[in-house]
Design a protein around this motif. Structure first.
Motif, short mmCIF file in Angstrom:
data_model
loop_
_atom_site.label_atom_id
_atom_site.label_comp_id
_atom_site.label_asym_id
_atom_site.label_seq_id
_atom_site.Cartn_x
_atom_site.Cartn_y
_atom_site.Cartn_z
N MET A 77 3.51 -16.04 4.39
CA MET A 77 3.91 -15.30 5.70
C MET A 77 5.29 -14.68 5.61
SD MET A 77 3.45 -16.34 9.74
CE MET A 77 2.59 -17.88 9.29
N ALA A 78 6.18 -15.53 5.19
CA ALA A 78 7.65 -14.79 4.98
C ALA A 78 7.49 -13.77 3.94
CB ALA A 78 8.50 -16.13 4.35
N GLU A 79 6.85 -13.87 2.81
CA GLU A 79 6.75 -12.78 1.90
C GLU A 79 6.07 -11.46 2.60
OE1 GLU A 79 7.22 -10.53 -1.43
OE2 GLU A 79 7.98 -12.29 -1.00
N GLN A 80 5.17 -11.59 3.31
CA GLN A 80 4.52 -10.58 3.72
C GLN A 80 5.27 -9.68 5.03
OE1 GLN A 80 1.62 -9.17 3.31
NE2 GLN A 80 1.63 -7.65 5.21
N GLU A 84 6.69 -6.00 5.10
CA GLU A 84 6.68 -5.10 6.18
C GLU A 84 8.04 -4.64 6.67
OE1 GLU A 84 4.69 -7.49 9.20
OE2 GLU A 84 2.64 -7.34 8.15
N GLN A 85 8.95 -5.47 6.49
CA GLN A 85 10.40 -4.97 6.83
C GLN A 85 10.96 -3.97 5.82
OE1 GLN A 85 12.23 -5.59 9.28
NE2 GLN A 85 13.91 -4.56 8.81
#
Length: 136
Positions: A77-80, A84-85
């Motif tokens: 989730m952190a990578e996603q 996205e950022q």
């Protein structure tokens, strides 16, 4: 009393010995029954404890697996979110560059024809538009 048959001291001693032996026999039987009863309970409890230990081991392995999955999911989730950022920042950069490139261009201030906008949006459903979209 000494003259009565079966009422002698020896006879009384034999009866007392028999009574004591009977009481001791009953006591030994009671102790054996109690020991057997508690041994059965002890075996049942040992079996229950063993089963609970197995269940606990299974639950601990499941908890460990769930924690590993949660950590993996958090990492993904952190990578996603990072991706996205990056995409948002890239889109903002492209918009700034586009505004800078077109701010003094007279042509960019006019509205494009509807057919061109449909092609750019990918919503053109005409056969001619579909043929044009495929050809280079």
């Amino acid at each position: 009393m000494a003259f009565l048959p079966g009422c002698g001291v020896a006879s009384i001693m034999n009866r007392a010995t028999a009574i004591i032996a009977g009481v001791l026999l009953v006591a030994v039987m009671a102790v054996c029954w109690v020991a057997s009863y508690y041994q059965g309970k002890s075996e049942k409890l040992a079996s229950t404890v063993e089963q609970q230990e197995k269940t606990l081991a299974q639950q601990q392995s499941l908890i460990t697996a769930l924690r590993e999955n949660a950590a993996r999911n958090n990492s993904l989730m952190a990578e996603q979110q990072r991706r996205e950022q990056q995409l948002r920042q890239q889109g903002e950069r492209y918009q700034r560059k586009y505004r800078e490139a077109t701010k003094n261009d007279e042509c960019s201030r006019r509205a494009a024809p509807a057919a061109v906008l449909d092609l750019l949006r990918g919503t053109d459903t005409s056969d001619a538009g579909a043929a044009r979209a495929v050809s280079p």
